[in-house]
Design an enzyme around this catalytic site. Structure first.
Site, mmCIF file in Angstrom:
data_model
loop_
_atom_site.group_PDB
_atom_site.id
_atom_site.type_symbol
_atom_site.label_atom_id
_atom_site.label_comp_id
_atom_site.label_asym_id
_atom_site.label_seq_id
_atom_site.Cartn_x
_atom_site.Cartn_y
_atom_site.Cartn_z
ATOM 1 N N GLY A 1 -55.730 43.279 -6.854
ATOM 2 C CA GLY A 1 -55.642 44.802 -7.515
ATOM 3 C C GLY A 1 -55.809 45.740 -6.821
ATOM 4 O O GLY A 1 -56.252 46.200 -6.240
ATOM 5 N N ASP B 1 -50.747 42.400 -8.038
ATOM 6 C CA ASP B 1 -50.814 43.028 -9.421
ATOM 7 C C ASP B 1 -50.017 42.525 -10.457
ATOM 8 O O ASP B 1 -49.170 42.965 -9.592
ATOM 9 C CB ASP B 1 -51.412 44.696 -8.769
ATOM 10 C CG ASP B 1 -51.738 45.430 -9.915
ATOM 11 O OD1 ASP B 1 -51.643 45.056 -11.130
ATOM 12 O OD2 ASP B 1 -52.635 46.090 -9.743
ATOM 13 N N HIS C 1 -61.430 43.542 -14.834
ATOM 14 C CA HIS C 1 -63.423 43.298 -15.026
ATOM 15 C C HIS C 1 -63.877 43.039 -15.545
ATOM 16 O O HIS C 1 -65.388 42.850 -16.603
ATOM 17 C CB HIS C 1 -64.211 45.036 -14.620
ATOM 18 C CG HIS C 1 -63.870 45.283 -13.130
ATOM 19 N ND1 HIS C 1 -63.307 45.231 -12.209
ATOM 20 C CD2 HIS C 1 -64.183 46.630 -13.128
ATOM 21 C CE1 HIS C 1 -62.791 45.802 -11.335
ATOM 22 N NE2 HIS C 1 -63.366 47.105 -11.406
#
Length: 206
Positions: free
Chosen positions: A41, A66, A139
């Site tokens: 990320g 990513d 998340h």
């Protein structure tokens, strides 16, 4: 010693990493055992530059993975959506051009290896033991768990696991990073080190 120019570039870059947490991340990466640094990320590259500030004096690389289509919170209708990051050709978020500009402007292309892929897909191809693993992807519980499950086995004994946005109190932020932090710590395989703010640092003992 951390690369001062890259630290300055990291602080100036667009992103969500507070300066004190970014410096703590860089210092932890600098102190990690020999071996590559990997980030899950990267968004627009702010945290990547903090890691690069440690990688350059170590003579190693920062590998970032990513898909650059943005996390859930970056999508239309969410709090962190930036319309300027939407690629009009496909109508989807694309953070890769911004990421590349950040790294190039900072002069960090020699230490940053960017992989455009889903983290779990790339993990199946990865074979080198990691010295430092930074988890800062999507998340949601599902994605956070997937990142931990996919990448923690690649962390060498003595290596450092860093997790960002760990908020024990739900009022302060999402709980998925906190839950994978607790999962790792409760496994008995890690010892907690001194972190900073929402950044947690764990050393793998076995």
């Amino acid at each position: 010693m951390l690369d001062a120019d890259l630290l300055t570039a990291a602080e100036a870059a667009t992103g969500f990493m507070p300066p004190d947490e970014g410096r703590a991340l860089a210092e932890a990466a600098l102190a990690a055992p020999a071996g590559p640094i990997l980030e899950v990320g990267s968004y627009l590259g702010k945290s990547t530059l903090y890691l690069a500030a440690a990688a350059r004096p170590r003579g190693t690389k920062v590998v970032t993975v990513d898909h650059h289509r943005g996390s859930e919170e970056h999508q239309p209708g969410w709090d962190y959506h930036d319309p300027g990051l939407v690629d009009p050709a496909v109508g989807r978020i694309d953070t890769l051009p911004g990421f590349r500009a950040t790294i190039a402007t900072a002069g960090a292309e020699d230490v940053v290896v960017a992989v455009v892929a889903r983290a779990e897909d790339f993990a199946r191809l990865w074979a080198t033991p990691l010295a430092f693993l930074f988890l800062d992807g999507s998340h949601t519980d599902e994605s956070a768990q997937r990142d931990l499950t996919s990448w923690a086995p690649h962390l060498a004994t003595g290596g450092i696991l860093a997790i960002h946005d760990v908020f024990p109190d739900p009022a302060d932020g999402g709980q998925a990073p906190y839950r994978i932090y607790r999962q790792a710590l409760d496994s008995g395989a890690y010892t907690e080190l001194s972190g900073k703010g929402s950044l947690r640092l764990l050393r793998r003992d076995r």
